[in-house]
Design a protein around this motif. Structure first.
Motif, PDB file in Angstrom:
ATOM      1  N   UNK A 173       0.834  -1.213   0.000  1.00 55.86           N
ATOM      2  CA  UNK A 173       0.000   0.000   0.000  1.00 55.86           C
ATOM      3  C   UNK A 173       0.864   1.258   0.000  1.00 55.86           C
ATOM      4  N   UNK A 174       1.943   1.252   0.759  1.00 57.17           N
ATOM      5  CA  UNK A 174       2.829   2.412   0.810  1.00 57.17           C
ATOM      6  C   UNK A 174       3.589   2.587  -0.489  1.00 57.17           C
ATOM      7  N   UNK A 175       4.112   1.490  -1.026  1.00 58.59           N
ATOM      8  CA  UNK A 175       4.894   1.572  -2.250  1.00 58.59           C
ATOM      9  C   UNK A 175       6.055   2.533  -2.102  1.00 58.59           C
ATOM     10  N   UNK A 176       6.212   3.426  -3.082  1.00 60.09           N
ATOM     11  CA  UNK A 176       7.306   4.400  -3.021  1.00 60.09           C
ATOM     12  C   UNK A 176       6.806   5.802  -2.683  1.00 60.09           C
ATOM     13  N   UNK A 177       5.602   5.878  -2.128  1.00 60.45           N
ATOM     14  CA  UNK A 177       5.026   7.178  -1.763  1.00 60.45           C
ATOM     15  C   UNK A 177       5.639   7.688  -0.454  1.00 60.45           C
ATOM     16  N   UNK A 178       5.572   9.001  -0.255  1.00 57.42           N
ATOM     17  CA  UNK A 178       6.064   9.582   0.979  1.00 57.42           C
ATOM     18  C   UNK A 178       5.161   9.208   2.142  1.00 57.42           C
ATOM     19  N   UNK A 179       3.856   9.303   1.921  1.00 56.29           N
ATOM     20  CA  UNK A 179       2.857   8.896   2.892  1.00 56.29           C
ATOM     21  C   UNK A 179       1.916   7.903   2.227  1.00 56.29           C
ATOM     22  N   UNK A 180       1.103   7.241   3.029  1.00 53.52           N
ATOM     23  CA  UNK A 180       0.285   6.169   2.488  1.00 53.52           C
ATOM     24  C   UNK A 180      -0.698   6.633   1.420  1.00 53.52           C
ATOM     25  N   UNK A 181      -1.171   7.876   1.520  1.00 54.76           N
ATOM     26  CA  UNK A 181      -2.172   8.349   0.560  1.00 54.76           C
ATOM     27  C   UNK A 181      -1.669   9.535  -0.259  1.00 54.76           C
ATOM     28  N   UNK A 182      -0.357   9.642  -0.393  1.00 56.77           N
ATOM     29  CA  UNK A 182       0.182  10.683  -1.253  1.00 56.77           C
ATOM     30  C   UNK A 182       1.298  11.472  -0.622  1.00 56.77           C
ATOM     31  N   UNK A 183       1.272  12.786  -0.847  1.00 61.33           N
ATOM     32  CA  UNK A 183       2.368  13.646  -0.418  1.00 61.33           C
ATOM     33  C   UNK A 183       2.132  14.322   0.929  1.00 61.33           C
ATOM     34  N   UNK A 184       0.932  14.159   1.485  1.00 61.50           N
ATOM     35  CA  UNK A 184       0.603  14.801   2.753  1.00 61.50           C
ATOM     36  C   UNK A 184       0.179  13.743   3.783  1.00 61.50           C
ATOM     37  N   UNK A 185       0.500  13.951   5.057  1.00 63.49           N
ATOM     38  CA  UNK A 185       0.121  12.971   6.081  1.00 63.49           C
ATOM     39  C   UNK A 185      -1.380  12.998   6.354  1.00 63.49           C
ATOM     40  N   UNK A 186      -1.919  11.833   6.682  1.00 57.98           N
ATOM     41  CA  UNK A 186      -3.321  11.687   7.046  1.00 57.98           C
ATOM     42  C   UNK A 186      -3.413  10.859   8.327  1.00 57.98           C
ATOM     43  N   UNK A 187      -4.638  10.640   8.783  1.00 56.47           N
ATOM     44  CA  UNK A 187      -4.831   9.806   9.973  1.00 56.47           C
ATOM     45  C   UNK A 187      -4.218   8.433   9.798  1.00 56.47           C
ATOM     46  N   UNK A 188      -4.293   7.890   8.586  1.00 55.17           N
ATOM     47  CA  UNK A 188      -3.694   6.578   8.328  1.00 55.17           C
ATOM     48  C   UNK A 188      -2.214   6.590   8.645  1.00 55.17           C
TER      49      UNK A 188
END
Length: 236
Positions: A173-188
């Motif tokens: 799910x993380x892959x090569x992304x900075x955060x799990x859902x893109x470039x900004x942090x979320x609750x996940x």
């Protein structure tokens, strides 16, 4: 000012509690001012940590705490679309309702060496006269919870096989992304960091820890978030 009640820091990490670490990480990611008071869960609402006091409000459980923080302060998930929100919820359930119990088994039941490390970290603040008794009582209670969840009914190798699948899912799910859902942090990310650091970056040994350490993207993710949001912490 908002007050976060949690276990004392140990192991050079934000907190030995997955859920305390999750909550504090959300506070830091959302840049919400807070103070910390260290305590044990004996007199906490619902008998668990963390909990917060925000004015006259006393609130327990990281899910309800973060819901309050989103409403009153800042919602890190505001920009998510419905599909991303669904993925976030599903991954948090995997982390908090399954992987969590694998790590609890590792700490409380897997080996005596792990138990001694965990016992010292959790109960070391108590007077010696009651430390061993409290540790014994809580070890029994948590053992029953692990069994009641269902994970404790399996053999050790089966428990860790299931935990490794969780690690695989998180890594994919993380892959090569900075955060799990893109470039900004979320609750996940607050949840994932709180649980991953308490799986792969603490002195509790298990096959799941070894498997997590084999995932370079998860290792780098934990190191990056700790460096970015917890620069004030010092290694033991």
């Amino acid at each position: 000012m908002l007050i976060l009640y949690q276990f004392q820091r140990t192991w050079g990490n934000p907190n030995l509690s997955h859920f305390c670490c999750k909550t504090e990480t959300y506070l830091r990611m959302a840049e919400i001012e807070y103070d910390i008071k260290t305590t044990l869960p004996l007199s906490a609402p619902k008998g668990k940590l963390p909990y917060i006091k925000d004015g006259d409000l006393k609130l327990a459980d990281s899910r309800f705490i973060i819901r309050h923080l989103k409403t009153r302060y800042k919602d890190l998930d505001k920009g998510l679309n419905p599909s991303e929100s669904a993925l976030s919820l599903a991954m948090q359930r995997l982390i908090e309702e399954h992987l969590f119990w694998v790590t609890m088994y590792s700490r409380w039941q897997y080996t005596d060496a792990n138990w001694q490390v965990n016992k010292k970290a959790v109960f070391g603040v108590l007077p010696p006269v009651i430390r061993d008794v409290a540790a014994l009582v809580y070890r029994y209670r948590i053992g029953r919870q692990i069994y009641g969840h269902g994970i404790g009914r399996h053999k050790p190798e089966e428990i860790f096989e299931l935990g490794m699948l969780d690690i695989d899912a998180l890594s994919a799910c993380l892959g090569d992304k900075k955060y799990f859902l893109g470039d900004q942090p979320t609750t996940l990310d607050a949840s994932a960091f709180g649980f991953l650091i308490n799986t792969i970056a603490c002195p509790i040994e298990s096959p799941v820890k070894d498997h997590g350490l084999s995932k370079s993207n998860l290792r780098n993710y934990v190191d990056r978030i700790k460096t970015e949001y917890y620069a004030d912490l010092r290694q033991p």
